[in-house]
Design a protein around this motif. Structure first.
Motif, PDB file in Angstrom:
ATOM      1  N   ASP A  92       0.817  -1.220   0.000  1.00  0.00           N
ATOM      2  CA  ASP A  92       0.000   0.000   0.000  1.00  0.00           C
ATOM      3  C   ASP A  92       0.848   1.266   0.000  1.00  0.00           C
ATOM      4  O   ASP A  92       0.325   2.368   0.216  1.00  0.00           O
ATOM      5  N   MET A  93       2.131   1.159  -0.256  1.00  0.00           N
ATOM      6  CA  MET A  93       3.042   2.294  -0.124  1.00  0.00           C
ATOM      7  C   MET A  93       2.641   3.527  -0.942  1.00  0.00           C
ATOM      8  O   MET A  93       2.747   4.654  -0.433  1.00  0.00           O
ATOM      9  N   PRO A  94       2.167   3.403  -2.191  1.00  0.00           N
ATOM     10  CA  PRO A  94       1.783   4.623  -2.927  1.00  0.00           C
ATOM     11  C   PRO A  94       0.744   5.457  -2.183  1.00  0.00           C
ATOM     12  O   PRO A  94       0.873   6.685  -2.107  1.00  0.00           O
ATOM     13  N   GLU A  95      -0.259   4.815  -1.624  1.00  0.00           N
ATOM     14  CA  GLU A  95      -1.287   5.534  -0.870  1.00  0.00           C
ATOM     15  C   GLU A  95      -0.709   6.115   0.417  1.00  0.00           C
ATOM     16  O   GLU A  95      -1.035   7.241   0.812  1.00  0.00           O
ATOM     17  N   GLN A  96       0.167   5.365   1.070  1.00  0.00           N
ATOM     18  CA  GLN A  96       0.746   5.843   2.322  1.00  0.00           C
ATOM     19  C   GLN A  96       1.673   7.037   2.090  1.00  0.00           C
ATOM     20  O   GLN A  96       1.689   7.989   2.881  1.00  0.00           O
ATOM     21  N   LEU A  97       2.415   7.030   0.980  1.00  0.00           N
ATOM     22  CA  LEU A  97       3.247   8.187   0.642  1.00  0.00           C
ATOM     23  C   LEU A  97       2.385   9.394   0.306  1.00  0.00           C
ATOM     24  O   LEU A  97       2.741  10.538   0.632  1.00  0.00           O
ATOM     25  N   ALA A  98       1.248   9.148  -0.337  1.00  0.00           N
ATOM     26  CA  ALA A  98       0.332  10.250  -0.653  1.00  0.00           C
ATOM     27  C   ALA A  98      -0.243  10.857   0.623  1.00  0.00           C
ATOM     28  O   ALA A  98      -0.428  12.082   0.707  1.00  0.00           O
ATOM     29  N   ILE A  99      -0.527  10.021   1.615  1.00  0.00           N
ATOM     30  CA  ILE A  99      -1.029  10.514   2.905  1.00  0.00           C
ATOM     31  C   ILE A  99       0.040  11.376   3.583  1.00  0.00           C
ATOM     32  O   ILE A  99      -0.256  12.461   4.104  1.00  0.00           O
ATOM     33  N   LEU A 100       1.279  10.911   3.565  1.00  0.00           N
ATOM     34  CA  LEU A 100       2.371  11.695   4.146  1.00  0.00           C
ATOM     35  C   LEU A 100       2.475  13.056   3.483  1.00  0.00           C
ATOM     36  O   LEU A 100       2.670  14.086   4.139  1.00  0.00           O
ATOM     37  N   ASP A 101       2.343  13.075   2.152  1.00  0.00           N
ATOM     38  CA  ASP A 101       2.484  14.313   1.387  1.00  0.00           C
ATOM     39  C   ASP A 101       1.319  15.266   1.619  1.00  0.00           C
ATOM     40  O   ASP A 101       1.509  16.465   1.813  1.00  0.00           O
TER      41      ASP A 101
END
Length: 318
Positions: A92-101
């Motif tokens: 799920d890393m793409p979504e998690q990086l988007a949340i961080l951003d």
């Protein structure tokens, strides 16, 4: 009473209430955005939630009866240094990086470093999104133990990430101190687990004011050379393995996937005061774990004792 005076008093009361509400909102906003903090980006075991071969779970999510949960990951943010780090490269890393951003820190770098615990599917396979088929990233810093580093460098498709310089692997070693910013330090430590492809580590995350343990995967506490009770006492937060609640939870020999049951962890801390129990934040829930349900009676009983259960979006100041 004069009608004009009544109108004036009511108007002042409305303005006062509005300002109080705005102030409250600002306090809440500031309280969840300290200078350094951990953000919980996922709480589910490697297979996620809903889980493969569980059509009813997918239907329940689609119908809004239950919520999707991302695979276990932590964001680590240093607002003063304008840097953000990720623990675990999940599917799920793409979504998690988007949340961080979008919710925490926007910067020129998508991420300033990724710390891996081990080579099981929920903890490193998200690296694929840095490859040429997706982002085509350049030299994303990835922190890995020696066997984990060797596994990535010598096995496709991960080796292509290295050869194309999508990622840059920084070798780390057990019990060494890694200073990632002036106010954040990381210490990896070995834990016993099913090490088919790499060793397994947990991490101690040390901030300016507080510290945290992160142990998403471990076999049984009794197999670890360290005493989990004493380790919890030395930190402010302990995000620890809660894959299963108790024995017999899944229709297969649970010795094949050994983890400390929540019941076992509870028994170890049975005689500890509430202030110690409240440091424990259970995380890494298998889809079968009844504690995934916030209203589950066993979970509620544990919460009354002080134990906490990780929730995506939670913020832990450091």
């Amino acid at each position: 009473m004069n009608s004009n005076l009544i109108f004036l008093i009511v108007s002042l009361l409305i303005i006062s209430c509005k300002n109080e509400k705005d102030l409250t909102k600002e306090n809440v906003k500031s309280s969840i955005k300290p200078d350094q903090y951990i953000s919980i980006l996922g709480i589910a075991q490697d297979g996620g939630f809903p889980h493969i071969d569980n059509t009813k779970e997918f239907a329940a999510v689609k119908n809004g009866k239950i919520e999707k949960e991302l695979v276990v990951s932590l964001g680590l943010i240093d607002g003063k240094e304008n840097k953000k780090f990720l623990f675990e490269a999940t599917p799920d890393m793409p979504e998690q990086l988007a949340i961080l951003d979008s919710k925490h820190l926007q910067s020129d770098a998508i991420i300033d470093g990724v710390f891996l615990t081990h080579a099981h599917m929920g903890h490193y396979t998200g690296l694929m999104h840095f490859g040429r088929e997706a982002m085509g990233a350049e030299n994303i810093p990835v922190y890995a133990m020696p066997k984990m580093k060797s596994f990535l460098e010598n096995n496709g498709p991960w080796s292509q990430l290295v050869s194309l310089k999508n990622i840059q692997i920084n070798s780390i070693h057990a019990d060494s101190i890694i200073e990632i910013t002036r106010n954040l330090k990381i210490i990896p430590f070995l834990v016993p687990h099913r090490d088919e492809y790499s060793e397994t580590v947990g991490y101690k995350i040390i901030g300016k004011n507080k510290s945290a343990l992160f142990i998403p995967d471990i076999n049984k506490w009794s197999l670890w050379q360290k005493d989990i009770v004493q380790e919890v006492k030395q930190v402010d937060y302990a995000l620890i393995d809660a894959t299963f609640f108790k024995n017999g939870e899944i229709p297969r020999p649970m010795s094949e996937v050994p983890h400390p049951f929540i019941e076992e962890t509870e028994s170890l801390f049975e005689n500890e005061p509430k202030e110690i129990k409240s440091k424990i934040i259970f995380i890494h829930f298998n889809h079968s774990n009844p504690a995934m349900d916030e209203n589950n009676s066993d979970r509620v009983a544990l919460e009354k004792q002080g134990y906490r259960f990780a929730k995506s979006g939670d913020v832990l100041s450091l």
